[in-house]
Design an enzyme around this catalytic site. Structure first.
Site, PDB file in Angstrom:
ATOM      1  N   HIS A  93       0.807  -1.233   0.000  1.00 61.49           N
ATOM      2  CA  HIS A  93       0.000   0.000   0.000  1.00 61.49           C
ATOM      3  C   HIS A  93       0.835   1.276   0.000  1.00 61.49           C
ATOM      4  O   HIS A  93       0.282   2.355  -0.213  1.00 61.49           O
ATOM      5  CB  HIS A  93      -0.918   0.041   1.234  1.00 61.49           C
ATOM      6  CG  HIS A  93      -1.946  -1.038   1.272  1.00 61.49           C
ATOM      7  ND1 HIS A  93      -2.860  -1.234   0.250  1.00 61.49           N
ATOM      8  CD2 HIS A  93      -2.220  -1.989   2.210  1.00 61.49           C
ATOM      9  CE1 HIS A  93      -3.642  -2.262   0.571  1.00 61.49           C
ATOM     10  NE2 HIS A  93      -3.278  -2.740   1.739  1.00 61.49           N
TER      11      HIS A  93
HETATM   12 ZN   LIG Z   1      -4.175  -6.977   3.061  1.00 59.92          ZN
END
Ligand SMILES: [Zn+2]
Length: 385
Positions: free
Chosen positions: A133
Site C-alpha cells: 500500500h
Molecule cells: Zn491486506
C-alpha cells in the site's frame, strides 16, 4: 539451486507496537514453521540475507520529502507524526528505527529479485515483505516503503523488459499499481475484496493503466464472503490469459493471506486449502510464462499464529516443489503456543467453508461481473501491447 528463503534472524524490527495488528511474530512463526518442516534443509533450498538498501535507493520510487519525513520521525519519534505523509495515523504509527526497518524489508525483496534474475535460484520468498500500500509520497495501510515495487524496479533496472506482478492479498495492491500505472513494462493484477467495503477503496475494473500502459493494470474486485471456489474461478478467468498476452520474463507475487475466512480485518472466505491451489497455479504459471522465475513476498494476514505461518509455509512448499506433511509439526505448535498463548490448528489444511447456495451464487455473480468488466475495459488493450 531452486529456491531461496530471504531471511536474517534479526528481521523483527518492523514493529508498530503491541496494539497494532501487523505483528512481527507472524513472520517469526512462519520461518520457524518452514524450518520445522525441514524445507530449508531440503536439496536446492538456500537461505540468503537481504541486500543492502539505503535512502538513496528508497527515493527511486518514493519522493525525497517523504523519505526525509520518515527519517526524521524514525530518529525522533513524535507520536503525532506528520499527517501530510500518512505518518502517525492509527494505521501507521511512528516508531523509533522505522526508516531502517522499512529499508530492511525492501532490501529483502530486492535480494529475492536479484537471486532470481541472476539465476542463483529460480524462486525466492521474502516473508517479511509485501508492503503493497505504500505510495510514492505517503505511508498507507501499515506500509511505509513499498518493497514489492522495489523488487519490480530492481528487475527493470537490471534488464527485465516485462515484469508481471500478481497480488492475491485481500486488499487492493494500490501502491504497486500506482508506482507502475504509466509503465507498459509492468503488468499488475490484483484480486481483492471490493473497495466498496474495504480499505483502500480502490481496485475497480476501470483502473486499467494510463498512456501507453493502458491495459497493464488489471483489477478483480470480489464480494465479501467470496469462497475459494469462486475466487479460483475468477483467478483462472483472468491470470493465465493476461500472462499469455503480456509474456512476462519474471513473475512477482504478493501472497497476503488476509483472504482467510477467519481474518479479523476483512471478509473473504478462503481457507488454507485454497492457498495450496493458488500456490500450485502460480508455480505452474511461472514455469509456463516466465521460465520458472518467481519472486514472492508475504503481505497481509492478521491471524498471526493460526493462519499466517501455515499459509506461507504452504506457499513456500509450492516455491520449493516440496510436499508438506498433513500434520503441523508438534514442536512448532508448542513454540507457537508459547509465543502467542493459543495453540494453532494441528493440520495444514482447514477444509472448505460451508456456505448457503444463495450466498455462493451472489458471490459468483459478482465475480463473473468483475471478470467481464475487466475483459471489456482492458483485455483488448493488453493483447495489442
Ligand atoms: Zn491486506
Amino acid at each position: 539451486m531452486s529456491t531461496a528463503l530471504i531471511w536474517n534472524d534479526d528481521e523483527f524490527t518492523y514493529d508498530f507496537g503491541p496494539h497494532h495488528p501487523l505483528k512481527p511474530v507472524r513472520v517469526e512463526l512462519t520461518v520457524a514453521l518452514i524450518r520445522a518442516c525441514g524445507l530449508t534443509e531440503a536439496d536446492g533450498v538456500l537461505t540468503l540475507p537481504r541486500a543492502a538498501f539505503t535512502a538513496d535507493d528508497a527515493v527511486r520510487l518514493h519522493t525525497p520529502d517523504y523519505v526525509d519525513a520518515v527519517m526524521r520521525l524514525s530518529a525522533t519519534p513524535d507520536p503525532l507524526g506528520d499527517g501530510r505523509y500518512g505518518l502517525g495515523l492509527a494505521d501507521n504509527p511512528v516508531f523509533a528505527g522505522m526508516h531502517e526497518a522499512s529499508l530492511g524489508v525492501c532490501g529483502a525483496s530486492v535480494a529475492a529479485a536479484q537471486a532470481v534474475w541472476e539465476g542463483t535460484v529460480q524462486h525466492a520468498f521474502n516473508p517479511a515483505g509485501g508492503l503493497h500500500h505504500a505510495m510514492p509520497g505517503r505511508a498507507s495501510g501499515f506500509c511505509i516503503y513499498d518493497d514489492p515495487a522495489f523488487a519490480v524496479e530492481w528487475l527493470l533496472r537490471n534488464g527485465a523488459q516485462r515484469v508481471a506482478y500478481v497480488d492475491v492479498d485481500t486488499h487492493h495492491g494500490d501502491g504497486v499499481q500506482t508506482m507502475f500505472y504509466n509503465d507498459p513494462r509492468v503488468l499488475t493484477i490484483s484480486l481483492h475484496e471490493t473497495g466498496r467495503y474495504l480499505f483502500p477503496g480502490t481496485g475497480f475494473a476501470n483502473e486499467i493503466g494510463s498512456g501507453d500502459a493502458r491495459g497493464t493494470s488489471l483489477n478483480v474486485p470480489l464480494a465479501p464472503s467470496t469462497p475459494g471456489v469462486v475466487y479460483l474461478e475468477a483467478f483462472d478467468s483472468v491470470v493465465p490469459a493476461a500472462l499469455d498476452a503480456f509474456k512476462p520474463e519474471v513473475l512477482v507475487t504478493q501472497l497476503g493471506c488476509d483472504t482467510h475466512v477467519t481474518d479479523p480485518l476483512a471478509h473473504m472466505a478462503l481457507t488454507t486449502d485454497d492457498y495450496t491451489l493458488i500456490g500450485e497455479r502460480l508455480r505452474e504459471l511461472a514455469y509456463r510464462y516466465a521460465r520458472g522465475r518467481w519472486v514472492a513476498t508475504g503481505g497481509g494476514g492478521y491471524q498471526v499464529a493460526s493462519v499466517v505461518p501455515r499459509a506461507w509455509t504452504i506457499y513456500f512448499a509450492a516455491l520449493c516443489g516440496a510436499e508438506l506433511p498433513a500434520e503441523v509439526p508438534r514442536e512448532w505448535l508448542v513454540l507457537a503456543e508459547e509465543r502467542v498463548g493459543d495453540r494453532p490448528p494441528g493440520a495444514f489444511l482447514d477444509g472448505q467453508v460451508r456456505m448457503s447456495d444463495e450466498r455462493l451464487q451472489i458471490t459468483r455473480r459478482e465475480a463473473r461481473q468483475s471478470v467481464e468488466d475487466l475483459k471489456r475495459h482492458a483485455f483488448d488493450l493488453l493483447e495489442r501491447l
